[in-house]
Design a protein around this motif. Structure first.
Motif, PDB file in Angstrom:
ATOM      1  N   VAL A 377      -6.057 -20.888  28.397  1.00  0.00           N
ATOM      2  CA  VAL A 377      -6.507 -19.274  27.778  1.00  0.00           C
ATOM      3  C   VAL A 377      -6.308 -18.676  28.645  1.00  0.00           C
ATOM      4  O   VAL A 377      -6.967 -18.699  29.769  1.00  0.00           O
ATOM      5  CB  VAL A 377      -7.561 -20.824  27.728  1.00  0.00           C
ATOM      6  N   ALA A 378      -7.121 -17.487  28.085  1.00  0.00           N
ATOM      7  CA  ALA A 378      -7.148 -16.359  28.682  1.00  0.00           C
ATOM      8  C   ALA A 378      -8.006 -15.960  27.603  1.00  0.00           C
ATOM      9  O   ALA A 378      -8.428 -15.519  26.701  1.00  0.00           O
ATOM     10  CB  ALA A 378      -6.280 -15.114  28.725  1.00  0.00           C
ATOM     11  N   THR A 379      -9.236 -14.842  28.368  1.00  0.00           N
ATOM     12  CA  THR A 379      -9.724 -13.670  27.945  1.00  0.00           C
ATOM     13  C   THR A 379      -9.877 -12.772  27.906  1.00  0.00           C
ATOM     14  O   THR A 379      -9.704 -11.930  29.422  1.00  0.00           O
ATOM     15  CB  THR A 379     -11.206 -14.529  28.084  1.00  0.00           C
ATOM     16  N   THR A 632      -8.128 -38.434  29.676  1.00  0.00           N
ATOM     17  CA  THR A 632      -7.391 -37.817  30.794  1.00  0.00           C
ATOM     18  C   THR A 632      -6.752 -36.875  30.640  1.00  0.00           C
ATOM     19  O   THR A 632      -5.817 -36.686  31.250  1.00  0.00           O
ATOM     20  CB  THR A 632      -7.448 -38.452  31.556  1.00  0.00           C
ATOM     21  N   SER A 633      -7.021 -35.465  30.120  1.00  0.00           N
ATOM     22  CA  SER A 633      -5.762 -34.597  28.876  1.00  0.00           C
ATOM     23  C   SER A 633      -6.292 -33.162  30.189  1.00  0.00           C
ATOM     24  O   SER A 633      -4.706 -32.811  29.615  1.00  0.00           O
ATOM     25  CB  SER A 633      -6.188 -34.014  28.038  1.00  0.00           C
ATOM     26  N   GLY A 634      -7.148 -33.087  31.179  1.00  0.00           N
ATOM     27  CA  GLY A 634      -7.251 -31.991  31.646  1.00  0.00           C
ATOM     28  C   GLY A 634      -7.190 -30.580  30.475  1.00  0.00           C
ATOM     29  O   GLY A 634      -7.842 -30.754  29.832  1.00  0.00           O
ATOM     30  N   VAL A 635      -8.379 -29.945  31.711  1.00  0.00           N
ATOM     31  CA  VAL A 635      -9.262 -28.898  30.590  1.00  0.00           C
ATOM     32  C   VAL A 635      -8.612 -27.590  31.206  1.00  0.00           C
ATOM     33  O   VAL A 635      -8.672 -27.315  32.701  1.00  0.00           O
ATOM     34  CB  VAL A 635     -10.735 -29.734  30.713  1.00  0.00           C
ATOM     35  N   ALA A 651     -15.182 -20.068  27.391  1.00  0.00           N
ATOM     36  CA  ALA A 651     -13.543 -20.308  26.097  1.00  0.00           C
ATOM     37  C   ALA A 651     -12.692 -21.497  26.712  1.00  0.00           C
ATOM     38  O   ALA A 651     -12.988 -21.578  28.256  1.00  0.00           O
ATOM     39  CB  ALA A 651     -12.850 -19.613  26.244  1.00  0.00           C
ATOM     40  N   VAL A 652     -13.030 -22.647  26.226  1.00  0.00           N
ATOM     41  CA  VAL A 652     -12.638 -23.808  26.430  1.00  0.00           C
ATOM     42  C   VAL A 652     -11.488 -24.606  25.784  1.00  0.00           C
ATOM     43  O   VAL A 652     -11.473 -24.746  24.543  1.00  0.00           O
ATOM     44  CB  VAL A 652     -13.844 -25.065  26.938  1.00  0.00           C
ATOM     45  N   VAL A 653     -10.395 -25.183  26.830  1.00  0.00           N
ATOM     46  CA  VAL A 653      -9.285 -25.749  25.797  1.00  0.00           C
ATOM     47  C   VAL A 653      -8.900 -26.768  26.605  1.00  0.00           C
ATOM     48  O   VAL A 653      -9.390 -27.264  27.901  1.00  0.00           O
ATOM     49  CB  VAL A 653      -8.180 -24.830  25.890  1.00  0.00           C
ATOM     50  N   GLY A 663     -12.700 -23.817  21.961  1.00  0.00           N
ATOM     51  CA  GLY A 663     -13.992 -23.828  21.813  1.00  0.00           C
ATOM     52  C   GLY A 663     -14.762 -22.895  23.151  1.00  0.00           C
ATOM     53  O   GLY A 663     -13.850 -22.569  23.610  1.00  0.00           O
ATOM     54  N   PHE A 664     -16.022 -23.229  22.213  1.00  0.00           N
ATOM     55  CA  PHE A 664     -17.345 -22.251  23.419  1.00  0.00           C
ATOM     56  C   PHE A 664     -18.034 -23.373  23.325  1.00  0.00           C
ATOM     57  O   PHE A 664     -19.312 -23.998  23.298  1.00  0.00           O
ATOM     58  CB  PHE A 664     -17.432 -21.360  22.055  1.00  0.00           C
ATOM     59  N   ARG A 665     -18.566 -22.796  24.856  1.00  0.00           N
ATOM     60  CA  ARG A 665     -20.003 -23.775  25.845  1.00  0.00           C
ATOM     61  C   ARG A 665     -19.976 -23.183  26.422  1.00  0.00           C
ATOM     62  O   ARG A 665     -19.680 -22.202  26.811  1.00  0.00           O
ATOM     63  CB  ARG A 665     -18.761 -24.969  26.851  1.00  0.00           C
ATOM     64  N   ARG A 666     -21.787 -22.331  27.032  1.00  0.00           N
ATOM     65  CA  ARG A 666     -22.248 -22.369  28.198  1.00  0.00           C
ATOM     66  C   ARG A 666     -21.721 -23.415  29.086  1.00  0.00           C
ATOM     67  O   ARG A 666     -21.370 -24.426  29.232  1.00  0.00           O
ATOM     68  CB  ARG A 666     -23.877 -22.130  27.671  1.00  0.00           C
ATOM     69  N   ILE A 667     -22.485 -22.695  30.558  1.00  0.00           N
ATOM     70  CA  ILE A 667     -21.798 -23.118  31.783  1.00  0.00           C
ATOM     71  C   ILE A 667     -22.860 -24.475  31.693  1.00  0.00           C
ATOM     72  O   ILE A 667     -22.278 -25.008  32.712  1.00  0.00           O
ATOM     73  CB  ILE A 667     -22.536 -22.427  33.341  1.00  0.00           C
ATOM     74  N   ASP A 668     -24.137 -24.629  31.156  1.00  0.00           N
ATOM     75  CA  ASP A 668     -24.286 -26.316  31.196  1.00  0.00           C
ATOM     76  C   ASP A 668     -24.123 -27.286  30.355  1.00  0.00           C
ATOM     77  O   ASP A 668     -24.621 -27.566  30.612  1.00  0.00           O
ATOM     78  CB  ASP A 668     -25.766 -25.887  31.782  1.00  0.00           C
ATOM     79  N   GLY A 669     -22.713 -26.794  29.153  1.00  0.00           N
ATOM     80  CA  GLY A 669     -22.580 -27.563  28.885  1.00  0.00           C
ATOM     81  C   GLY A 669     -22.923 -27.231  26.935  1.00  0.00           C
ATOM     82  O   GLY A 669     -21.589 -28.016  26.315  1.00  0.00           O
ATOM     83  N   PRO A 670     -23.740 -26.774  26.403  1.00  0.00           N
ATOM     84  CA  PRO A 670     -23.895 -26.462  25.257  1.00  0.00           C
ATOM     85  C   PRO A 670     -22.980 -25.992  24.870  1.00  0.00           C
ATOM     86  O   PRO A 670     -22.579 -24.655  24.905  1.00  0.00           O
ATOM     87  CB  PRO A 670     -25.285 -26.152  25.379  1.00  0.00           C
ATOM     88  N   ALA A 671     -22.769 -26.708  23.474  1.00  0.00           N
ATOM     89  CA  ALA A 671     -21.562 -25.421  22.445  1.00  0.00           C
ATOM     90  C   ALA A 671     -22.386 -24.057  21.606  1.00  0.00           C
ATOM     91  O   ALA A 671     -23.669 -24.397  21.759  1.00  0.00           O
ATOM     92  CB  ALA A 671     -21.095 -26.232  20.896  1.00  0.00           C
ATOM     93  N   PHE A 672     -21.702 -23.344  21.426  1.00  0.00           N
ATOM     94  CA  PHE A 672     -22.383 -22.753  20.564  1.00  0.00           C
ATOM     95  C   PHE A 672     -21.221 -21.195  19.686  1.00  0.00           C
ATOM     96  O   PHE A 672     -19.839 -21.975  20.127  1.00  0.00           O
ATOM     97  CB  PHE A 672     -22.849 -21.144  21.493  1.00  0.00           C
TER      98      PHE A 672
END
Length: 676
Positions: A377-379, A632-635, A651-653, A663-672
């Motif tokens: 993933v890239a943005t 254990t898939s890695g992120v 953005a997270v895959v 998916g989308f997360r803030r740096i401390d974890g909450p999804a948005f």
């Protein structure tokens, strides 16, 4: 591999793959049973069974037709009762009914403590019953659910999708003829988790029976149990149909009456049927997963995650007495919170529900749902609205497919970066490689594809390309782009050699001119090197961040390109020094908006742990697990700007073996969820 080729457009391909799923969950327009349900009590000849008796049998026939049956008592030995019913003289098999094991929290306004009540049993049509009880019961009543009142006008409609995400088709209360609640619903502040149930009734029902079953359950819950409304927030039929349960708003945190002690802050989903003796069909699991993916995404809850919850169960013998803090999966079975066998064998299928929910959790699928090769993933901002778009590259096995997406999941384009037959995957980055020019997509081939770097417009037009290493090198290339040279106005391309090539980092101008390179780690290390860029020291020029591939330890190093060459300005361990799965690096805007922080994702074998650091390795306590800690898939991650100017957005895959979700997360974890 030949370096240049005509790109092949993919736009719309991935989205179309989901159409069949959506159609399968569409509401059903034709129902035949359309009268209101009410409970009528029938007191057996023996309302009490003497303790000396071994059992008692009550036979009642020539009754007016009823559709459901249940039993209650004031006291009993803790044993189950058995019932069978007949229609036109034909008797059913015996069915065991135990005391209901869910319900409203004991101190809630709906709680009733005077009687023990079973779950209702759907019988279709019956005009007789037999009841068998062991000794020791008193105050026994039989509750018959009958159709009564005027004919209902059922409306098979579903509301429009929620503005921030994709709501699956859900049959509303109007579609099954729900009675209004007795009182206004209660609301929690948020929904933190979901509980999955089964109704423990029959599995032998037709699609047209479902509205009547729901009206019967509601009538039993309201008239016999004394509750405000049907206890479940949602129900799923065996054909994959989704149904709104308790009233108050499907997208609101309505407090249900389905799991003792944990109703506030949860949503309850009931699978219509009895799965004590067998698993639920796949179509039910898929429907429940899609429903929970949507519902939990409204409050930023990760369907694969866990959380800590405080029990409110003050009843005697509670599995978790009031005040007990319990760690539960965000999608749990009823038996995880209460003493019960519910939801039967569905408990062992919750992993499938969680996985499906994750795939529909308010982000989007970037490739067809069955693809399990992982993705990169890239943005980058392509459309001029200051909001980042998302670029995805397929992992091994998926062909060199690249997709360009709005953060809402709208596909803007796609293409094959390399020949379609190549299955080594494609790594992606974005950069503004021409002064005052458009932002481009930077691609590099995975293992087996040669060290090809190709630059594309979002339309798939190939702009230029070159080999980053010797043409015969087949270990693949990792790629990043940013303005790492203070002498240029545009961005540069930074590459890291894949496994087998040594930890060789190289820097290229926008035209492919060689600007230099260096070994980021011991030259003898052959696990490859992954790269990212970002302005981590706030001087207006990007630095290069490197991370080893598998076998190299989680050693992050930060490099600055100057007129005198390359120099190291930061170094730290992102994870336990003994972890050898490699690290995926990226950068994200810091909370004060002045610099970039370094974001790391654990490689394969290390779980989906994301951690955040400054250039010196501080701030490491900030982070989260994107999925289950056992995954254990890695992120892989990419920082971006999806909801205005708020910092710390990712953005997270995930890697191989997982659904192709962004998916989308803030740096401390909450999804948005990015707004439409």
């Amino acid at each position: 591999m030949k370096r240049r080729r005509r790109p092949i457009t993919l736009a719309g391909l991935c989205v179309a793959a989901l159409v069949g799923v959506a159609l399968a969950l569409a509401p059903r327009p034709s129902f035949s049973l359309d009268r209101e349900m009410r409970v009528q009590d029938d007191t057996p000849v023996f309302s009490s069974v003497a303790a000396a008796a071994t059992s008692a049998l009550e036979h009642r026939d020539h009754l007016s037709q009823f559709r459901m049956i249940g039993v209650s008592w004031t006291s009993g030995p803790g044993a189950d009762v058995s019932v069978r019913t007949a229609h036109d003289g034909k008797w059913s098999e015996w069915t065991t009914l135990g005391a209901a094991d869910g319900g409203p929290d004991p101190n809630s306004r709906e709680a009733k403590h005077d009687r023990v009540v079973t779950e209702p049993l759907w019988v279709g049509n019956a005009d007789a019953y037999e009841l068998r009880l062991p000794s020791g019961f008193s105050g026994v009543r039989v509750h018959l659910v009958r159709e009564s009142g005027p004919r209902l006008h059922l409306k098979s409609t579903s509301p429009p999708a929620h503005a921030d995400t994709t709501q699956p088709p859900i049959n509303t209360r109007a579609a099954w003829g729900a009675r209004p609640p007795k009182d206004n619903p209660e609301y929690a502040s948020t929904v933190q988790m979901a509980f999955v149930h089964h109704t423990a009734g029959t599995n032998d029902y037709a699609p047209g029976d479902v509205p009547a079953i729901l009206r019967g359950i509601q009538a039993f819950h309201m008239d016999t149990n004394g509750w405000n409304d049907i206890g479940y927030n949602f129900l799923v039929d065996r054909f994959g149909g989704l149904w709104e349960g308790r009233g108050g708003g499907m997208d609101r945190p309505v407090v249900g009456a389905h799991v003792l002690g944990f109703n506030t802050g949860s949503t309850g989903v009931a699978m219509i049927g009895d799965f004590s003796g067998g698993p639920a069909p796949g179509v039910m699991l898929d429907a429940a997963g899609r429903l929970l993916g949507w519902k939990l995404s409204l409050t930023g809850v990760d369907p694969m995650g866990v959380n800590r919850f405080t029990s409110q169960d003050s009843s005697s013998g509670a599995k978790y007495p009031a005040g007990t803090v319990v760690t539960l999966n965000n999608v749990s079975g009823h038996q995880d919170a209460n003493y019960t066998d519910c939801p039967g064998q569905v408990e062992g299928q919750l992993g499938q529900i969680r996985t499906t929910a994750k795939a529909w959790s308010g982000a989007f699928l970037s490739f067809p749902a069955g693809f399990g090769g992982g993705q990169y993933v890239a943005t980058g901002e392509f459309t001029g609205d200051s909001i980042s778009e998302v670029v995805t590259g397929a992992g091994p096995g998926g062909g060199p497919a690249v997709g360009v997406w709005r953060d809402t999941g709208v596909n803007l384009g796609g293409f094959y970066a390399f020949p379609q037959g190549f299955s080594g995957g494609v790594r992606v980055a974005t950069g503004r490689l021409e002064t005052n020019g458009p932002r481009d997509v930077v691609t590099a081939a995975g293992p087996g594809g040669g060290p090809a770097v190709e630059i594309f417009r979002t339309t798939g037009q190939n702009v230029r390309g070159w080999y980053a290493y010797a043409p015969n090198f087949g270990g693949g290339v990792y790629v990043a782009s940013g303005n790492v040279s203070a002498l240029s106005a545009g961005d540069e391309v930074v590459t890291g050699a894949g496994p087998g090539g040594g930890p060789h980092v190289r820097i290229f101008s926008s035209t492919g001119a060689d600007l230099g390179g260096f070994m980021a780690y011991d030259p003898r290390f052959t696990g490859g090197v992954r790269v990212a860029v970002g302005d981590v020291d706030g001087d207006g020029v990007d630095e290069i961040i490197t991370a080893p591939g598998p076998g190299g330890g989680p050693h992050i190093r930060v490099w600055k390109l100057t007129a005198n060459g390359i120099s190291e300005i930061g170094s730290f361990m992102a994870y336990d020094p003994n972890f050898g799965g490699g690290v995926y690096p990226s950068t994200v805007t810091s909370p004060d908006g002045k610099i970039h922080w370094i974001v790391t994702g654990a490689g394969e074998g290390g779980g989906t742990q994301v951690r955040v650091f400054d250039v010196h390795g501080n701030v490491g306590a900030v982070g989260f697990f994107y999925g289950s800690p056992s995954d254990t898939s890695g992120v892989r991650i990419a920082g971006g700007n999806f909801i205005g100017s708020a910092p710390g957005q990712l953005a997270v895959v995930e890697g191989p073996g997982t659904p192709p979700i962004v998916g989308f997360r803030r740096i401390d974890g909450p999804a948005f969820l990015p707004p439409n």
